[in-house]
Design a protein around this motif. Structure first.
Motif, PDB file in Angstrom:
ATOM      1  N   PHE A 228      35.169  47.504  62.758  1.00  0.00           N
ATOM      2  CA  PHE A 228      35.594  47.067  64.083  1.00  0.00           C
ATOM      3  C   PHE A 228      35.770  48.266  64.989  1.00  0.00           C
ATOM      4  CE2 PHE A 228      36.860  44.160  60.832  1.00  0.00           C
ATOM      5  CZ  PHE A 228      36.444  42.933  61.336  1.00  0.00           C
TER       6      PHE A 228
ATOM      7  N   TRP B  73      38.180  35.238  56.895  1.00  0.00           N
ATOM      8  CA  TRP B  73      37.499  35.191  58.191  1.00  0.00           C
ATOM      9  C   TRP B  73      35.987  35.129  58.046  1.00  0.00           C
ATOM     10  CZ3 TRP B  73      34.854  39.827  59.396  1.00  0.00           C
ATOM     11  CH2 TRP B  73      35.195  40.923  58.584  1.00  0.00           C
TER      12      TRP B  73
ATOM     13  N   GLY C 265      36.677  48.644  56.913  1.00  0.00           N
ATOM     14  CA  GLY C 265      37.260  48.027  55.713  1.00  0.00           C
ATOM     15  C   GLY C 265      36.256  47.029  55.179  1.00  0.00           C
ATOM     16  N   THR C 266      36.701  45.803  54.957  1.00  0.00           N
ATOM     17  CA  THR C 266      35.789  44.732  54.547  1.00  0.00           C
ATOM     18  C   THR C 266      34.692  44.602  55.602  1.00  0.00           C
ATOM     19  OG1 THR C 266      37.685  43.606  53.585  1.00  0.00           O
ATOM     20  CG2 THR C 266      35.704  42.285  53.957  1.00  0.00           C
ATOM     21  N   GLY C 267      35.123  44.537  56.868  1.00  0.00           N
ATOM     22  CA  GLY C 267      34.202  44.583  58.008  1.00  0.00           C
ATOM     23  C   GLY C 267      34.423  45.900  58.736  1.00  0.00           C
TER      24      GLY C 267
ATOM     25  N   ASP D  14      45.016  43.238  63.143  1.00  0.00           N
ATOM     26  CA  ASP D  14      44.589  44.306  62.232  1.00  0.00           C
ATOM     27  C   ASP D  14      43.947  45.495  62.972  1.00  0.00           C
ATOM     28  OD1 ASP D  14      43.478  45.736  60.177  1.00  0.00           O
ATOM     29  OD2 ASP D  14      42.508  44.046  59.207  1.00  0.00           O
ATOM     30  N   GLN D  15      42.759  45.278  63.523  1.00  0.00           N
ATOM     31  CA  GLN D  15      42.051  46.404  64.152  1.00  0.00           C
ATOM     32  C   GLN D  15      42.729  46.878  65.433  1.00  0.00           C
ATOM     33  OE1 GLN D  15      40.672  43.634  63.012  1.00  0.00           O
ATOM     34  NE2 GLN D  15      39.170  42.744  64.391  1.00  0.00           N
TER      35      GLN D  15
ATOM     36  N   TYR E 140      33.884  32.827  63.109  1.00  0.00           N
ATOM     37  CA  TYR E 140      34.868  33.908  62.898  1.00  0.00           C
ATOM     38  C   TYR E 140      36.263  33.537  63.419  1.00  0.00           C
ATOM     39  CZ  TYR E 140      36.615  38.775  63.723  1.00  0.00           C
ATOM     40  OH  TYR E 140      37.335  39.940  63.774  1.00  0.00           O
TER      41      TYR E 140
HETATM   42  O1  LIG Z   1      40.423  44.444  56.976  1.00  0.00           O
HETATM   43  P1  LIG Z   1      39.208  43.622  57.224  1.00  0.00           P
HETATM   44  O2  LIG Z   1      37.949  44.402  57.369  1.00  0.00           O
HETATM   45  O3  LIG Z   1      39.113  42.417  56.310  1.00  0.00           O
HETATM   46  O4  LIG Z   1      39.454  43.108  58.722  1.00  0.00           O
HETATM   47  C1  LIG Z   1      39.676  41.831  59.028  1.00  0.00           C
HETATM   48  C2  LIG Z   1      39.789  41.706  60.495  1.00  0.00           C
HETATM   49  O5  LIG Z   1      41.114  41.827  60.899  1.00  0.00           O
HETATM   50  C3  LIG Z   1      39.173  40.429  60.942  1.00  0.00           C
HETATM   51  O6  LIG Z   1      39.417  40.212  62.292  1.00  0.00           O
END
Ligand SMILES: O=P(O)(O)OC[C@H](O)CO
Ligand SMILES: Nc1ncnc2c1ncn2[C@@H]1O[C@H](COP(=O)(O)OP(=O)(O)O)[C@@H](O)[C@H]1O
Length: 420
Positions: free
Chosen positions: A187, A16, A183-185, A162-163, A53
Motif C-alpha cells: 500500500f 480482505w 505485508g500481505t498486500g 493499517d496502512q 475489497y
Molecule cells: O497487512 P496487510 O497487507 O494484510 O494489509 C491489509 C490492509 O490493511 C487492507 O486494507
C-alpha cells in the motif's frame, strides 16, 4: 454480546482478499444508472471504486447469504463494525460501538467530505444505517478498558487503519510525503493534506487520520492486493520454499529472474487497474527455469506493482518522488529492497523499526491521551538502498512486466457469463 449475533468463523478465510462478493459486485453494478456499470460511479462520494475489497459489498453479501444476519437486522439486533470496532466493543464489554474516520473511509459507506455515513451510499447498497458504528476521530479518549480485568481503567485513545497508521508512523505528516507498506498486500500512500484529491489514475482517496477536532488529513492510496501473499503461496501451495525467511537466499542463487515474470493476480488486480477478471500468470518459462527464478520473479512482482502505483501517483500529483520510504514485514528482505530501488530508479529508505503501523497507532494514542505532541516524535534510524542499474535496463524490464500484466487480464470468464 448477550443475544446479539456474533458471526464466528464466517469463513472469511482471506479477509480482505475474499472473493465471494464478486457476484454481489456484478449485481450492484446493475444498479448504476443508464446501464453504464461504471465502477467509479460512487467515487465522488466515497473516494473508492466498487470492488470486493471494501466492506459495503461484504455486508451486502452477509445480508443476502446468511439468514441470521438478515433476521438480526430486522430485529434491530445486528451491529456491524470493522476490526477496530470489534476490538473496542470487546475492550469495553459491549459498551461502545465506534470506529474512526480512517477505517470508516474504507467501507464505501462514509462520505469522504462530511465524514458521516452517507444515506445515498447506504441506500445504494441496501445497508441500514442503524447497524453502523459511530464515526469518531483517530485520536481522542473513546472510553477506558473494562475487559480484560488486568487492563481495566486504561484509556483507549487511538484508532487508525493499517496502512494509514504506517503513514503516520513514518512521519509523513506533510502534503507531498509518501510511503509504501509491504505485508500481505502493498500500500503506497501519498499525503494530500486537508485536500480530497480525486485520482484520474486508478488510485483511491482515503482518510489518513484525524486528530480530535483538527481537520482530517487525506491521502491518495495505491492498493496492491498480493505482495507477501505471493511468497506464502510459493510456500504453502507450491512448496517451493519451506520458510519465507529463505526467499532472499534462494532468490540470490540466480543473478536475475531469467526473463520470468510472475503477475500474482490471485484475486484480480487492484490499483491502478481494478480488473476483477485478471488471474495469476507466470510468463517466460523455459527448460532452464528453476525454482529460484520463480522466487526472484515473485519478489520482482512486488517491485513492479509498486512502480505501477508510483507512475499513477506521479501523473496524479504532477511531482516526482525523490526517495521512497518503506515499511512492513517484507522490508526486512534486503534483496527485495535493492530490487525495488533498481526497478523504480530512486533511493529506497527503510527505517530500522519497520512495524510503523503499530508506531503510528501508538503515536495517535499518545496524542489522544494528551501525553505527546506530534512534533515531538523523532524519526528512527534508516538504511538506504540506491539504484544500481541504468534507465534502459529498468525500462526494458518494466515494459516486459506490462506485457505480462496484459496476459493476466480477462482470464476469469465467470463475470462475463453472469452478464450474458
Ligand atoms: O497487512 P496487510 O497487507 O494484510 O494489509 C491489509 C490492509 O490493511 C487492507 O486494507
Ligand atoms: N524475509 C522476508 N522476505 C520476504 N517477505 C517476507 C519476509 N518475512 C516476511 N515476509 C512477508 O511479509 C508478510 C508479513 O508482513 P506483515 O507486515 O506482518 O504483514 P501483514 O500485516 O499483512 O500480516 C508476509 O506475507 C510474508 O510473506
Amino acid at each position: 454480546m448477550d443475544e446479539w449475533i456474533v458471526l464466528k468463523n464466517t469463513a472469511f478465510y482471506r479477509l480482505w482478499h475474499d472473493m465471494r462478493t464478486t457476484t454481489t459486485l456484478e449485481d450492484v453494478l446493475d444498479n448504476v444508472p443508464n446501464k453504464t456499470r461504471n465502477k467509479n460511479y460512487l467515487k465522488p462520494l466515497c473516494g473508492l471504486p466498487m470492488s470486493p475489497y471494501f466492506s459495503a459489498l461484504k455486508i451486502r453479501w452477509l445480508i443476502d447469504n446468511v439468514p441470521r444476519v438478515k433476521q438480526a437486522i430486522d430485529a434491530q439486533k445486528c451491529a456491524f463494525g470493522t476490526i477496530d470496532t470489534w476490538l473496542i466493543w470487546h475492550l469495553t464489554k459491549g459498551q461502545l460501538h465506534v470506529t474512526d474516520v480512517s477505517n470508516a473511509s474504507r467501507t464505501m459507506l462514509m462520505n469522504i467530505d462530511t465524514l458521516k455515513w452517507d444515506p445515498l451510499l447506504c441506500r445504494f447498497f441496501g445497508i441500514p444505517q442503524h447497524i453502523l458504528p459511530e464515526i469518531r476521530s483517530s485520536a481522542e479518549i473513546y472510553s477506558s478498558i473494562s475487559n480484560p480485568e488486568v487492563l481495566t481503567g486504561i484509556p483507549i485513545a487511538g484508532c487508525v487503519g493499517d496502512q494509514q497508521g504506517a503513514l503516520l508512523g513514518q512521519l509523513c505528516l506533510k502534503s507531498g510525503q509518501a510511503k509504501a507498506t509491504y505485508g500481505t498486500g502493498c500500500f503506497l500512500l501519498y499525503n494530500t493534506g486537508n485536500t480530497v484529491f480525486d485520482s484520474t489514475q486508478g488510485l483511491i482517496t482515503t482518510v489518513a487520520y484525524k486528530i480530535a477536532r483538527s481537520p482530517p488529513v487525506y491521502a491518495l492510496e495505491g492498493s496492491v492486493a498480493v505482495a507477501g501473499a505471493a511468497l506464502s503461496w510459493l510456500r504453502d501451495n507450491m512448496q517451493l520454499i519451506s520458510n519465507i525467511m529463505q526467499t532472499q537466499d534462494m532468490a540470490e542463487r540466480v543473478r536475475c529472474s531469467g526473463d520470468v515474470y510472475f503477475v500474482p493476480a490471485f484475486s484480480g488486480l487492484y490499483a491502478p487497474y481494478w480488473q476483477q477478471d485478471a488471474r495469476g500468470v507466470i510468463c517466460g518459462i523455459t527448460e532452464d527455469t528453476e525454482q529460484y527464478h520463480i522466487i526472484r520473479a515473485a519478489l520482482e512482482a512486488v517491485c513492479f506493482q509498486t512502480r505501477d502505483i508510483l507512475e499513477a501517483m506521479v501523473k496524479d500529483s504532477g511531482t516526482n518522488l525523490t526517495t521512497l520510504q518503506v515499511d512492513g514485514g517484507m522490508t526486512v528482505n534486503d534483496l527485495l529492497m535493492q530490487l525495488q530501488a533498481d526497478l523504480i530508479g530512486i533511493t529506497v529508505v527503510r527505517p530500522n523499526m519497520v512495524e510503523t503501523t503499530a508506531l503510528g497507532a501508538a503515536i495517535l494514542a499518545g496524542i489522544g491521551a494528551g501525553l505527546i505532541d506530534i512534533n515531538e516524535v523523532d524519526a528512527s534510524q534508516v538504511t538506504k538502498f540506491s539504484p544500481q542499474i541504468g534507465d534502459d535496463e529498468r525500462d526494458l524490464r518494466y515494459s516486459k512486466w506490462k506485457m505480462a500484466v496484459e496476459r493476466s487480464m480477462k482470464w476469469d470468464c465467470s463475470t462475463t457469463l453472469i452478464n450474458n
